[in-house]
Design a protein around this motif. Structure first.
Motif, PDB file in Angstrom:
ATOM      1  N   ASP A 147       0.854  -1.186   0.000  1.00  0.00           N
ATOM      2  CA  ASP A 147       0.000   0.000   0.000  1.00  0.00           C
ATOM      3  C   ASP A 147       0.894   1.241   0.000  1.00  0.00           C
ATOM      4  N   ALA A 148       0.295   2.409  -0.060  1.00  0.00           N
ATOM      5  CA  ALA A 148       1.058   3.657  -0.177  1.00  0.00           C
ATOM      6  C   ALA A 148       2.018   3.841   0.992  1.00  0.00           C
ATOM      7  N   GLY A 149       1.567   3.503   2.196  1.00  0.00           N
ATOM      8  CA  GLY A 149       2.421   3.652   3.362  1.00  0.00           C
ATOM      9  C   GLY A 149       3.631   2.737   3.307  1.00  0.00           C
ATOM     10  N   GLU A 150       3.422   1.524   2.854  1.00  0.00           N
ATOM     11  CA  GLU A 150       4.537   0.579   2.755  1.00  0.00           C
ATOM     12  C   GLU A 150       5.507   0.981   1.651  1.00  0.00           C
ATOM     13  N   GLN A 204      13.632   1.156   0.966  1.00  0.00           N
ATOM     14  CA  GLN A 204      14.969   1.690   1.187  1.00  0.00           C
ATOM     15  C   GLN A 204      15.954   1.315   0.073  1.00  0.00           C
ATOM     16  N   HIS A 205      15.747   0.166  -0.518  1.00  0.00           N
ATOM     17  CA  HIS A 205      16.729  -0.356  -1.470  1.00  0.00           C
ATOM     18  C   HIS A 205      16.006  -1.277  -2.452  1.00  0.00           C
ATOM     19  N   ILE A 206      16.535  -1.361  -3.671  1.00  0.00           N
ATOM     20  CA  ILE A 206      15.915  -2.189  -4.710  1.00  0.00           C
ATOM     21  C   ILE A 206      16.995  -3.054  -5.348  1.00  0.00           C
ATOM     22  N   GLU A 207      16.743  -4.347  -5.410  1.00  0.00           N
ATOM     23  CA  GLU A 207      17.638  -5.281  -6.083  1.00  0.00           C
ATOM     24  C   GLU A 207      16.976  -5.755  -7.372  1.00  0.00           C
ATOM     25  N   ALA A 220      12.140  -0.474   5.201  1.00  0.00           N
ATOM     26  CA  ALA A 220      12.835   0.019   6.393  1.00  0.00           C
ATOM     27  C   ALA A 220      12.620  -0.886   7.598  1.00  0.00           C
ATOM     28  N   ASP A 221      11.488  -1.576   7.669  1.00  0.00           N
ATOM     29  CA  ASP A 221      11.209  -2.436   8.825  1.00  0.00           C
ATOM     30  C   ASP A 221      11.811  -3.828   8.689  1.00  0.00           C
ATOM     31  N   GLY A 222      12.625  -4.043   7.662  1.00  0.00           N
ATOM     32  CA  GLY A 222      13.295  -5.326   7.497  1.00  0.00           C
ATOM     33  C   GLY A 222      12.584  -6.290   6.568  1.00  0.00           C
TER      34      GLY A 222
END
Length: 450
Positions: free
Chosen positions: A283-286, A291-294, A380-382
């Motif tokens: 969703d938009a919040g998530e 943080q990073h894209i592979e 960000a939350d892992g």
């Protein structure tokens, strides 16, 4: 008696009748090519080539935006335009784009010879067949240095022109031999900010047209130009698979061509699709927590499209980092996301730095039969989410509908400055060709393109 050469056997295969389904596919691909060519009218290369073409004598073939010219002069413009935006069709196994070379030649030949719609569509089908058969036989080693759209496209151009000229198999083999004798195009232009790739296509088209004209006049050509000891395979294709030129197929190979919905190099498309699929899981919040894209894809995709900081429109189209960053910031890919101005977008710069490209051995092994990629978003939350595409939207396994193609073509025409009042009936006239529509009416509409 010596065995027939590959060009002789290919010429025989190209003589068979074209069915209605293949003609309809040809008409759809003509819509797609025309949209790409019209969009290119806004770019400097169009005005540069137009100035050259307009300085020549007039003729019977419509050069887009330049009036009626000789076939060779019209092809300098028309065959260069279809690839400018990198949205032209592609054949995965052959690693090339048949449409930008074959379709302008078929159209020029049909206009020059006064052919009908059926003859035009048959020429497109046969041109695609020759291009794809030669292209897939060239192998990956050829692709490392040579531009296969130009190399194999010259054979397809000769086949398309020969179809309209109704050359017998013997003469077609001569045309294929002469077209192949001086074909090619080096990838060095990819390392410099030049539009030479489009010139490759134009020269392949003009070479094929000339070869067919010479064959009509009785000029012989080297029949073993492909497999000969100093032929194309020996000179440029260390891992060539000659038998693929004449392999048995269940249908015309025009059906195995892919279309490109996104305004980027085809090597970026599976990653684009995977990125959209991955984002759809959040969703938009998530999405705000990313943080990073592979990105994992095949080696050629990384070789051609690893550009973390593109500076030009062309570099943006060949940047996986730019493609995915643009989606994250702006959403569904649009033409406006791939301009020079978009390259300097301050929102994109940090995101392009957070995108890591990794070769995926499985993707590399499947290439070029499949252009695949996977995208993993790290939050960000892992947590992380991932999506994978074996094939991209527009491939035969995930086809674009006729409506999808028309929507794309209309958007491209608008981008090129062609009004909807002209584009809508123009594309409608192209679609009607498969049902016996008038080629004369289409030619008149094409002549109105300014």
């Amino acid at each position: 008696m010596p065995a027939a050469s590959l060009t002789e056997q290919l010429a025989q295969r190209l003589q068979r009748p074209v069915d209605d389904a293949a003609r309809r596919r040809a008409a759809l691909l003509l819509v797609d090519w025309l949209g790409c060519a019209l969009a290119a009218l806004r770019y400097p290369i169009a005005s540069q080539l137009r100035s050259v073409v307009q300085a020549q004598v007039s003729g019977s073939v419509v050069a887009l935006g330049a009036g009626r010219r000789t076939a060779a002069d019209a092809l300098l413009l028309n065959a260069a335009l279809g690839n400018v935006l990198e949205m032209d069709d592609v054949h995965r196994g052959a690693i090339l784009h048949p449409g930008p070379v074959v379709i302008p030649v078929a159209l020029a030949a049909a206009q020059a010879e006064g052919a009908d719609a059926g003859e035009l569509l048959d020429a497109i089908v046969r041109g695609y067949e020759a291009t794809i058969r030669v292209g897939r036989a060239l192998g990956k080693a050829h692709y490392r240095y040579w531009h296969p759209t130009s190399t194999a496209g010259a054979f397809g151009a000769a086949a398309a022109a020969a179809s309209v000229l109704r050359l017998p198999a013997e003469s077609l083999a001569d045309a294929l031999g002469n077209a192949g004798s001086r074909t090619g195009g080096l990838w060095q232009m990819r390392h410099e900010p030049v539009p030479t790739k489009s010139l490759h296509n134009a020269e392949a088209a003009r070479s094929g047209w000339l070869a067919a004209q010479l064959a009509l006049a009785g000029m012989r050509g080297p029949r073993r130009i492909l497999e000969g000891e100093q032929g194309l395979f020996a000179a440029t294709a260390a891992d060539a698979v000659p038998e693929l030129v004449i392999a048995e197929e269940a249908d015309w190979l025009i059906h195995s061509t892919s279309l490109k919905p996104w305004p980027a190099c085809r090597h970026a498309h599976p990653a684009i699709d995977a990125m959209l699929d991955a984002l759809a899981q959040l969703d938009a919040g998530e999405q705000a927590q990313i943080q990073h894209i592979e990105v994992r894809s095949y080696a050629e995709a990384l070789r051609f499209c690893d550009r973390a900081q593109p500076q030009t429109e062309l570099e943006a189209k060949f940047s996986l980092q730019h493609a995915l960053a643009s989606i994250l910031v702006h959403g569904r890919p649009q033409l406006a996301h791939y301009t020079a101005e978009a390259c300097s977008d301050a929102e994109l710069t940090p995101w392009r730095q957070r995108i890591q490209l990794i070769e995926d051995a499985a993707c590399s092994q499947r290439f070029p039969a499949h252009y695949g990629a996977s995208v993993r978003l790290l939050l960000a939350d892992g947590r992380s989410v991932q999506a994978e595409r074996i094939d991209a939207w527009g491939d035969p396994e995930c086809p674009m509908s006729a409506d999808d193609v028309l929507t794309k073509a209309m958007a491209l025409a608008h981008w090129g400055g062609v009004s909807a009042g002209l584009a809508q009936p123009l594309f409608g006239q192209v679609q009607a060709l498969a049902d016996g529509g008038s080629l004369d009416a289409l030619n008149s509409m094409l002549a109105r393109v300014a």
